[in-house]
Design an enzyme around this catalytic site. Structure first.
Site, mmCIF file in Angstrom:
data_model
loop_
_atom_site.group_PDB
_atom_site.id
_atom_site.type_symbol
_atom_site.label_atom_id
_atom_site.label_comp_id
_atom_site.label_asym_id
_atom_site.label_seq_id
_atom_site.Cartn_x
_atom_site.Cartn_y
_atom_site.Cartn_z
ATOM 1 N N ASP A 183 46.875 42.970 18.392
ATOM 2 C CA ASP A 183 46.724 41.991 19.464
ATOM 3 C C ASP A 183 45.466 42.445 20.183
ATOM 4 O O ASP A 183 45.488 43.478 20.868
ATOM 5 C CB ASP A 183 47.919 42.008 20.417
ATOM 6 C CG ASP A 183 47.767 40.946 21.487
ATOM 7 O OD1 ASP A 183 46.648 40.797 22.013
ATOM 8 O OD2 ASP A 183 48.757 40.271 21.805
ATOM 9 N N HIS A 184 44.386 41.723 20.028
ATOM 10 C CA HIS A 184 43.115 42.289 20.486
ATOM 11 C C HIS A 184 43.058 42.453 22.009
ATOM 12 O O HIS A 184 42.238 43.191 22.517
ATOM 13 C CB HIS A 184 41.918 41.487 19.954
ATOM 14 C CG HIS A 184 41.650 40.196 20.654
ATOM 15 N ND1 HIS A 184 42.340 39.045 20.382
ATOM 16 C CD2 HIS A 184 40.760 39.870 21.615
ATOM 17 C CE1 HIS A 184 41.880 38.081 21.149
ATOM 18 N NE2 HIS A 184 40.917 38.534 21.908
ATOM 19 N N HIS A 246 49.122 37.471 23.701
ATOM 20 C CA HIS A 246 48.311 38.035 24.786
ATOM 21 C C HIS A 246 49.027 38.002 26.141
ATOM 22 O O HIS A 246 49.049 38.996 26.868
ATOM 23 C CB HIS A 246 46.982 37.280 24.894
ATOM 24 C CG HIS A 246 46.266 37.112 23.579
ATOM 25 N ND1 HIS A 246 46.263 38.094 22.613
ATOM 26 C CD2 HIS A 246 45.546 36.088 23.051
ATOM 27 C CE1 HIS A 246 45.556 37.689 21.571
ATOM 28 N NE2 HIS A 246 45.111 36.467 21.805
ATOM 29 N N LYS A 343 42.873 25.706 27.445
ATOM 30 C CA LYS A 343 41.512 25.575 26.909
ATOM 31 C C LYS A 343 40.765 24.473 27.647
ATOM 32 O O LYS A 343 41.378 23.633 28.305
ATOM 33 C CB LYS A 343 41.593 25.219 25.420
ATOM 34 C CG LYS A 343 42.188 26.321 24.573
ATOM 35 C CD LYS A 343 41.402 26.488 23.299
ATOM 36 C CE LYS A 343 41.998 27.542 22.409
ATOM 37 N NZ LYS A 343 41.569 28.900 22.748
HETATM 38 C C1 BG6 Z 1 42.765 34.280 20.216
HETATM 39 C C2 BG6 Z 1 43.193 32.829 20.215
HETATM 40 O O1 BG6 Z 1 43.831 35.119 19.880
HETATM 41 O O2 BG6 Z 1 42.296 34.627 21.509
HETATM 42 C C3 BG6 Z 1 42.045 31.939 20.651
HETATM 43 O O3 BG6 Z 1 43.608 32.467 18.916
HETATM 44 C C4 BG6 Z 1 41.483 32.401 21.967
HETATM 45 O O4 BG6 Z 1 42.467 30.588 20.746
HETATM 46 C C5 BG6 Z 1 41.170 33.898 21.931
HETATM 47 O O5 BG6 Z 1 40.311 31.661 22.228
HETATM 48 C C6 BG6 Z 1 40.787 34.398 23.313
HETATM 49 O O6 BG6 Z 1 40.327 35.714 23.226
HETATM 50 P P1 BG6 Z 1 39.353 36.318 24.312
HETATM 51 O O7 BG6 Z 1 39.175 37.739 23.900
HETATM 52 O O8 BG6 Z 1 38.084 35.515 24.243
HETATM 53 O O9 BG6 Z 1 40.032 36.148 25.626
#
Ligand code: BG6
Length: 497
Positions: A183-184, A246, A343
């Site tokens: 989960d980044h 997230h 979004k």
């Molecule tokens: C991803 C989603 O996991 O996270 C995307 O699939 C989203 O839809 C993105 O835009 C958002 O990541 P960050 O790091 O830009 O907040």
């Protein structure tokens, strides 16, 4: 900091966007920062027919465009690129994996690598289980010489059932200790800093509970629309795309009890306890405690979700949601957690705000003007930092007060390039064998349980009607009503002026 042991990294899905924008730029920055071992090999594998040279040229472009460290900060590109290889693979062909195995052995011999292997699955999710199973079948899941680990990208399943099935199939090949589910958000410095803030400072933890906190807000707002991802997004929607992973991670880090040590098992045990304590809204509460909406341009001058490529023109898929959730335990009983994400909004901002309670007895402001309670905001991105609001005396006669802000931002203190990208941290941890910032099987499943319940409530018609919001706005009015009903409002602390 110690560097990982010499290793062979295999990226499945290497011709895709993630490898180009994130993975190889992150690995390259790690090399620049001296955090990868001197001896390593990276093998990209995908369906496209590419030569090593063509793959290297594309990766160089990705590093130049998206790498945190490049150019003068780093060693010459040639040194890095010599260790980059490409192998074409047909994912359903076991022989292709045997060829891959032979290539790995050859490279490991050439570079005198000990046989530690990290497989990174950055393919469409439908391929995760088949790839893992074939790795097992051709004997690539366990190396006799060193470790074998597998990193799995999101989305991990599309509901509880599919996540369970995927866990089961992967567990038939790999032990849980070998599995790193990404989960980044957990790779973001400021997300990790929620834990440091809470557990490395003595002054906040005593007030971190229902006695002193009125409510918690978590906003993950994006200015981008669904772009070219309409096909995927229309089946997923914002709950599956953003909340299951997230936002739930942010809830658990904010709400969890302190683990007794920085240890992957203990940490994830605490996070799972929070998820187990969340009772998703059911029945009438699905209507009152949730909001779902889609972006739609009234005059056609901006994007409209239903007109995006790959999206059903009658789609009911929400691109925005807001939820009121409760963590039913001693610490948090009765404290609302308000979550929102969407979004095509006015600005990209990710923020966790803790709103404290009013002072118990008012001495000042005889004119009955309202005293704003203290608010602590973690600005997670894009301008990473903290804000703590408190009351101060307005200079002059009388005892009037005003709310002011104490702020800290990372960039001025640590430098603009100091914050590593999320994938740098996560790749490094996977190579070091530290799974603390990765999701465990049960964590993923508990999170899906919550999302499934809300999703089902909506699908059974118990939810609020789908509403619409202008692209470039702050979202639907109903999201404001969700808080206004109890005299609250969404925080604006981390927004640009
Ligand atoms: C991803 C989603 O996991 O996270 C995307 O699939 C989203 O839809 C993105 O835009 C958002 O990541 P960050 O790091 O830009 O907040």
């Amino acid at each position: 900091m110690h560097t990982p042991d010499p290793v062979t990294i295999v990226i499945f899905g290497a011709s895709g966007d993630l490898t180009y924008r994130k993975l190889v730029p992150a690995l390259h920055s790690l090399v620049c920062a001296g955090m990868l071992p001197a001896n390593y090999v990276i093998v990209g594998a995908a369906r496209s027919d590419l030569s090593n040279e063509a793959f290297r040229a594309r990766m160089q472009e990705g590093v130049d465009r998206f790498g945190r460290l490049s150019g003068d900060d780093c060693q010459p590109w040639e040194e890095f690129s010599q260790r980059l290889y490409y192998q074409r693979i047909s994912y359903d062909d076991a022989d292709a994996y045997k060829t891959l195995a032979a290539t790995l052995q050859k490279l490991e011999k050439k570079y005198n690598l000990p046989g530690n292997r990290l497989f990174y699955l950055s393919t469409p999710p439908s391929l995760y289980a088949p790839i893992v199973e074939t790795l097992g079948a051709v004997g690539l899941a366990n190396s006799e010489a060193g470790f074998t680990r597998v990193v799995i990208e999101k989305p991990f399943g599309s509901d509880l059932q599919s996540a369970r099935d995927l866990n089961r199939r992967i567990h038939q090949v790999f032990q849980e200790e070998q599995i790193y589910r990404i989960d980044h958000y957990l790779g973001k410095e400021t997300v990790q800093n929620i834990m440091v803030f809470r557990f490395a400072n003595a002054i906040f933890e005593p007030v971190w509970n229902r006695r002193y906190i009125d409510h918690v807000q978590i906003s993950v707002l994006e200015d981008v629309d669904v772009g070219r991802r309409g096909g995927y997004y229309d089946r997923a929607g914002v709950l599956r795309d953003m909340f299951q992973n997230h936002l739930m991670q942010l809830v658990t880090l904010t709400a969890m009890e302190p683990p007794t040590a920085w240890d992957a098992t203990l940490l994830r045990d605490e996070k799972v306890k929070v998820l187990r304590a969340i009772q998703p809204p059911t029945g009438a509460a699905v209507r009152t405690n949730t909001v779902r909406a889609q972006y739609r341009s009234a005059d056609g001058s901006g994007p409209t979700y239903r007109k995006e490529p790959g999206v059903d023109p009658d789609s009911e898929t929400p691109t925005y949601a807001a939820l009121e959730l409760y963590v039913n335990n001693w610490r948090w009983q009765g404290v609302p957690f308000y979550l929102r994400s969407g979004k095509a909004l006015a600005q990209k901002v990710t923020e966790v705000t803790i709103r404290f309670k009013d002072v118990p007895h008012m001495l000042f402001n005889e004119d009955n003007s309202v005293i704003e309670p203290n608010e602590l905001s973690f600005c997670l991105q894009p301008d990473e930092g903290f804000h703590l609001s408190f009351q101060t005396k307005v200079p002059g006669a009388g005892m009037r007060t005003e709310s002011v802000d104490m702020t800290f931002h990372f960039a001025p203190t640590f430098g603009a390039k100091a914050l590593p990208q999320a994938y740098e941290r996560l790749l490094l941890d996977a190579l070091l064998g530290d799974a603390s910032l990765f999701s465990r099987a049960d964590e993923i499943e508990h999170s899906w349980r919550i999302i499934d319940a809300i999703q089902q409530g909506w699908e059974q018609g118990n939810g609020p009607p789908l509403s619409f919001y202008e692209p470039g706005s702050w979202g639907p009015a109903l999201a404001d009503t969700l808080l206004a009903a109890s005299g609250r409002a969404w925080s604006q602390r981390c927004l640009d002026d």
